[in-house]
Design an enzyme around this catalytic site. Structure first.
Site, short mmCIF file in Angstrom:
data_model
loop_
_atom_site.label_atom_id
_atom_site.label_comp_id
_atom_site.label_asym_id
_atom_site.label_seq_id
_atom_site.Cartn_x
_atom_site.Cartn_y
_atom_site.Cartn_z
N LYS A 232 0.87 -1.06 -0.13
CA LYS A 232 -0.07 0.15 -0.20
C LYS A 232 0.77 1.24 0.17
O LYS A 232 1.58 1.47 -0.92
CB LYS A 232 -0.86 -0.14 1.23
N ARG A 381 -13.87 5.46 -1.60
CA ARG A 381 -12.48 6.06 -0.63
C ARG A 381 -11.43 6.59 -1.40
O ARG A 381 -11.04 5.93 -2.57
CB ARG A 381 -11.87 4.51 -0.25
C1 PLP Z 1 -4.65 -4.52 2.83
C2 PLP Z 1 -5.01 -4.85 4.27
C3 PLP Z 1 -4.69 -6.28 4.51
C4 PLP Z 1 -4.24 -7.25 3.41
O1 PLP Z 1 -3.83 -8.53 4.02
P1 PLP Z 1 -3.25 -9.67 2.91
O2 PLP Z 1 -2.91 -10.86 3.70
O3 PLP Z 1 -2.00 -9.06 2.25
O4 PLP Z 1 -4.36 -9.92 1.71
C5 PLP Z 1 -4.77 -7.06 5.94
N1 PLP Z 1 -5.48 -6.12 6.86
C6 PLP Z 1 -5.49 -4.86 6.60
C7 PLP Z 1 -6.09 -3.88 7.51
C8 PLP Z 1 -5.30 -4.40 5.29
O5 PLP Z 1 -5.78 -2.98 4.90
#
Ligand code: PLP
Length: 421
Positions: A232, A381
């Site tokens: 991200k 968002r």
């Molecule tokens: C993007 C996100 C994830 C992503 O988890 P992955 O195992 O990489 O798919 C997990 N928790 C939060 C709060 C997120 O925003």
């Protein structure tokens, strides 16, 4: 009174005065006219990444072959230490890259629950990111525990008092996100950690929407455990490895459920039984994905050069501009803010509610060159990553949104949602 005057000239002035303006050209902008406000789902590609990854492929894999592992074997810890120092406010030896956020959440939650066998409950937020809720539900079922749910406000985030109400001497673990994925609400990490400690529970933080854009101070705020993703605001690329953090004093007391050889003491002795190493490496599992680990190296260098404090200052101002423009330009068209109003209580994204948010989101991407996210229910968002988003990008995106909704073009799209929103 607003600190902004609503004009595009003002956004241009902010761009000219932006101390991080130089960073924009360090990223790939394949479609110069595209307004990309989705850096909180998938960060842009850093300009240095393709060549760096190509070197690892051609030189490391192609020429070095198996010999390259002598170097690669330490990357997840070296990158972990850099994340600890520059992004997470943790100490060396407390952070390591490993697996996905979901898998790390499971591993550390399991370890924390094992650590307090007399306690029969774990706590999760009803509004947390789905993977966190699902993992917590699964753990409760697998271990026969009681799942206690706090109901934080969808737009304003967690109220510490509602957490206090579910804590007692039965709670082993609390799972929470630092920045709420939908509203962007920022939880008070120090207050939550102190409250949980008083009740004798550990807290496992998900930092996915915070890392690289909000200063995280794990040591200072007394954090026990944390996980988060790197694709991200850290711009590591789709599916880049996640990180995990375990406070040093806890490391030797916790055991994770996957007894893999990367967690083993003296790994290449190939001993008959599992004996976890004393360091944070005991939370590793198997062979790390070196190509996607490599993609993180140039990306992290950019975040280090910018500094999270400067990224936060800019991200906050971008958010304030978005909130101000939404109130002027979009509120008359049926939008309302679905994030905390106070910028100190928000991460770097801003969420707007509109009854037709799904079709507006689709039409923005298909017809107006604006990419943001739709999130259930009825929310748009907007995630202007401070590393490469200009103030004029935010201004233009909200202006295009206003014009689109005025034109009614979005109403020609079907209401049915796509597989990925
Ligand atoms: C993007 C996100 C994830 C992503 O988890 P992955 O195992 O990489 O798919 C997990 N928790 C939060 C709060 C997120 O925003």
């Amino acid at each position: 009174m607003s600190r902004f005057d609503g004009t595009r000239e003002e956004a241009e002035r902010h761009d000219r005065a932006d101390p991080l303006g130089f960073l924009r050209d360090r990223f790939v902008h394949a479609e110069p006219d595209l307004l990309y406000l989705d850096g909180n789902s998938l960060g842009r590609l850093p300009a240095d990444t393709p060549e760096f990854v190509a070197d690892v492929i051609r030189g490391g894999w192609g020429r070095g072959l198996i010999r390259s592992w002598n170097d690669w074997i330490d990357w997840n810890r070296q990158i972990g230490d850099r994340l600890a120092e520059h992004v997470l406010g943790a100490r060396p030896g407390e952070v390591v890259l490993s697996d996905s956020t979901t898998v790390n959440l499971y591993k550390l939650a399991w370890a924390a629950l094992d650590h307090a066998p007399g306690r029969r409950a774990l706590v999760v937020d009803a509004d947390d990111f789905p993977t966190n809720r699902y993992v917590a539900q699964g753990l409760a079922r697998q271990r026969g525990l009681d799942l206690r749910v706090v109901h934080s406000d969808m737009d304003r985030g967690l109220d510490v008092e509602s957490l206090r109400a579910v804590l007692d001497d039965q709670v082993a673990l609390v799972v929470l996100s630092h920045v709420a994925y939908r509203s962007g609400a920022l939880a008070d990490m120090a207050a939550v950690n102190a409250l949980a400690r008083e009740a004798g529970a550990l807290v496992l933080w998900d930092l996915s929407h915070a890392a690289g854009t909000v200063p995280v101070r794990l040591t200072e705020d007394g954090a026990d455990l944390a996980v988060g993703c790197t694709y991200k605001y850290l711009n590591g690329g789709p599916g880049s490895p996640a990180f995990l953090y375990v406070r040093r004093s806890l490391q030797r007391r916790l055991r994770q459920p996957i007894q893999g050889w990367f967690g083993q003491r003296d790994q290449f002795a190939m001993a008959p039984g599992f004996d976890p190493v004393d360091t944070v490496d005991r939370f590793l599992t198997g062979t790390p994905p070196m190509l996607s680990t490599a993609a993180l190296v140039p990306a992290l260098a950019l975040v280090e050069e910018a500094g999270v404090d400067r990224l936060r200052a800019k991200g906050r101002l971008l958010g304030e501009l978005a909130v101000d423009l939404a109130a002027r330009r979009l509120a008359p068209l049926g939008f309302r803010l679905a994030s905390p109003e106070d910028p100190d209580r928000r991460g770097s994204h801003v969420t707007l509610w509109h009854p037709d948010a799904w079709r507006i989101c689709r039409a923005l991407a298909d017809e107006a060159g604006v990419v943001c996210d739709y999130r259930e229910p009825d929310r748009l968002r907007i995630g202007p990553s401070p590393a490469y988003t200009r103030f004029t990008d935010v201004w233009d995106a909200l202006e295009r949104t206003g014009r689109l909704v005025e034109s009614g073009r979005h109403t020609r799209l079907p209401r049915a949602k796509a597989r990925i929103t």
